[in-house]
Design a protein around this motif. Structure first.
Motif, PDB file in Angstrom:
ATOM      1  N   LYS A 101     -33.363 187.844 -44.316  1.00 28.80           N
ATOM      2  CA  LYS A 101     -32.855 187.985 -42.949  1.00 28.80           C
ATOM      3  C   LYS A 101     -33.679 188.540 -41.942  1.00 28.80           C
ATOM      4  O   LYS A 101     -34.230 189.404 -42.258  1.00 28.80           O
ATOM      5  CB  LYS A 101     -31.362 188.474 -43.004  1.00 28.80           C
ATOM      6  CG  LYS A 101     -30.524 187.492 -43.721  1.00 28.80           C
ATOM      7  CD  LYS A 101     -28.968 188.228 -43.799  1.00 28.80           C
ATOM      8  CE  LYS A 101     -28.350 187.093 -42.925  1.00 28.80           C
ATOM      9  NZ  LYS A 101     -26.739 187.578 -43.051  1.00 28.80           N
ATOM     10  N   HIS A 102     -33.558 187.953 -40.751  1.00 25.30           N
ATOM     11  CA  HIS A 102     -34.439 188.470 -39.463  1.00 25.30           C
ATOM     12  C   HIS A 102     -33.344 188.578 -38.419  1.00 25.30           C
ATOM     13  O   HIS A 102     -33.174 187.332 -38.021  1.00 25.30           O
ATOM     14  CB  HIS A 102     -35.687 187.756 -39.210  1.00 25.30           C
ATOM     15  CG  HIS A 102     -36.370 188.729 -38.203  1.00 25.30           C
ATOM     16  ND1 HIS A 102     -36.959 189.921 -38.418  1.00 25.30           N
ATOM     17  CD2 HIS A 102     -36.766 188.145 -36.822  1.00 25.30           C
ATOM     18  CE1 HIS A 102     -37.579 190.238 -37.483  1.00 25.30           C
ATOM     19  NE2 HIS A 102     -37.542 189.293 -36.393  1.00 25.30           N
ATOM     20  N   PHE A 104     -30.046 188.859 -38.265  1.00 20.79           N
ATOM     21  CA  PHE A 104     -28.881 188.005 -38.726  1.00 20.79           C
ATOM     22  C   PHE A 104     -29.179 186.653 -39.073  1.00 20.79           C
ATOM     23  O   PHE A 104     -28.216 185.820 -39.292  1.00 20.79           O
ATOM     24  CB  PHE A 104     -27.762 188.293 -37.728  1.00 20.79           C
ATOM     25  CG  PHE A 104     -27.362 189.771 -37.352  1.00 20.79           C
ATOM     26  CD1 PHE A 104     -26.683 190.467 -38.781  1.00 20.79           C
ATOM     27  CD2 PHE A 104     -27.716 190.370 -36.394  1.00 20.79           C
ATOM     28  CE1 PHE A 104     -26.488 191.852 -38.532  1.00 20.79           C
ATOM     29  CE2 PHE A 104     -27.310 191.650 -36.328  1.00 20.79           C
ATOM     30  CZ  PHE A 104     -27.008 192.331 -37.275  1.00 20.79           C
ATOM     31  N   VAL A 105     -30.347 186.105 -38.790  1.00 25.01           N
ATOM     32  CA  VAL A 105     -30.809 184.863 -39.468  1.00 25.01           C
ATOM     33  C   VAL A 105     -31.307 184.670 -40.546  1.00 25.01           C
ATOM     34  O   VAL A 105     -32.417 185.199 -40.703  1.00 25.01           O
ATOM     35  CB  VAL A 105     -31.435 183.975 -38.044  1.00 25.01           C
ATOM     36  CG1 VAL A 105     -31.826 182.835 -38.389  1.00 25.01           C
ATOM     37  CG2 VAL A 105     -30.694 184.204 -36.719  1.00 25.01           C
ATOM     38  N   THR A 106     -30.929 183.876 -41.458  1.00 24.36           N
ATOM     39  CA  THR A 106     -31.874 183.655 -42.855  1.00 24.36           C
ATOM     40  C   THR A 106     -32.822 182.949 -42.667  1.00 24.36           C
ATOM     41  O   THR A 106     -32.946 181.746 -42.162  1.00 24.36           O
ATOM     42  CB  THR A 106     -30.875 183.036 -43.838  1.00 24.36           C
ATOM     43  OG1 THR A 106     -29.666 183.298 -43.946  1.00 24.36           O
ATOM     44  CG2 THR A 106     -31.467 182.832 -45.183  1.00 24.36           C
ATOM     45  N   ILE A 107     -34.072 183.495 -42.793  1.00 19.30           N
ATOM     46  CA  ILE A 107     -35.366 182.845 -42.596  1.00 19.30           C
ATOM     47  C   ILE A 107     -35.944 182.342 -43.979  1.00 19.30           C
ATOM     48  O   ILE A 107     -36.747 181.433 -43.965  1.00 19.30           O
ATOM     49  CB  ILE A 107     -36.317 183.798 -41.851  1.00 19.30           C
ATOM     50  CG1 ILE A 107     -36.705 184.998 -42.820  1.00 19.30           C
ATOM     51  CG2 ILE A 107     -35.986 184.205 -40.719  1.00 19.30           C
ATOM     52  CD1 ILE A 107     -37.678 185.754 -42.200  1.00 19.30           C
ATOM     53  N   THR A 131     -31.432 177.371 -47.385  1.00 17.37           N
ATOM     54  CA  THR A 131     -29.959 177.959 -47.367  1.00 17.37           C
ATOM     55  C   THR A 131     -29.830 178.593 -48.642  1.00 17.37           C
ATOM     56  O   THR A 131     -30.329 178.437 -49.586  1.00 17.37           O
ATOM     57  CB  THR A 131     -29.329 176.577 -47.105  1.00 17.37           C
ATOM     58  OG1 THR A 131     -29.451 175.648 -48.204  1.00 17.37           O
ATOM     59  CG2 THR A 131     -29.443 175.933 -45.965  1.00 17.37           C
TER      60      THR A 131
END
Length: 152
Positions: A101-102, A104-107, A131
């Motif tokens: 995550k970066h 709070f966004v899953t990369i 995902t």
């Protein structure tokens, strides 16, 4: 066993279907940088990112995961120059799901298999994507295939 989504069955072998989404997105990003190199008139940038894009596309087609129930092993080949790694089912430890995550966004989400080789724990990449749900579904299908082998 239910309908397989990520594998195709060929006799005693289960071959994982190619995952195109993540790798194609990376290839398109590299190709966009190559086009950007032409746009800003920087041919070195064009050649570097163009060649990396082509290598990425080739590596999509060379990657393979095969579960051979007759030989009781999982064969994993990742990358262009990597050789196939046979993992005997007796040395198989577990699956590992890693989520990066970066802000709070899953990369990136990757599914690895942990196994023993010469008494040392090793790990190899099975699949990656965006995902966690897709990787968890893949892990569940792998577990279902391996459990069906134990009960047959």
């Amino acid at each position: 066993m239910s309908q397989l989504k990520y594998f195709t069955r060929n006799g005693n072998n289960y071959v994982m279907k190619r995952e195109l989404g993540f790798a194609i997105l990376i290839s398109i990003g590299l190709a966009a940088f190559a086009v950007g190199g032409i746009w800003i008139n920087n041919m070195a940038m064009f050649w570097i990112f163009g060649i990396l894009s082509i290598f990425c596309i080739i590596s999509i087609w060379s990657k393979q995961v095969i579960i051979d129930l007759k030989a009781k092993e999982i064969i994993v080949k990742v990358g262009l120059i990597g050789k196939p790694v046979p993992i005997p089912l007796k040395d198989f430890q577990n699956f590992e799901l890693i989520r990066m995550k970066h802000f709070f966004v899953t990369i990136n989400t990757s599914l690895n298999v942990n196994y023993l080789k010469d008494g040392k724990e090793k790990s190899i990449l099975i699949a990656q994507g965006f995902t966690t749900r897709a990787m968890q579904n893949l892990a569940n299908e792998l577990d279902e295939i391996l459990n069906s082998n134990e009960h047959s």
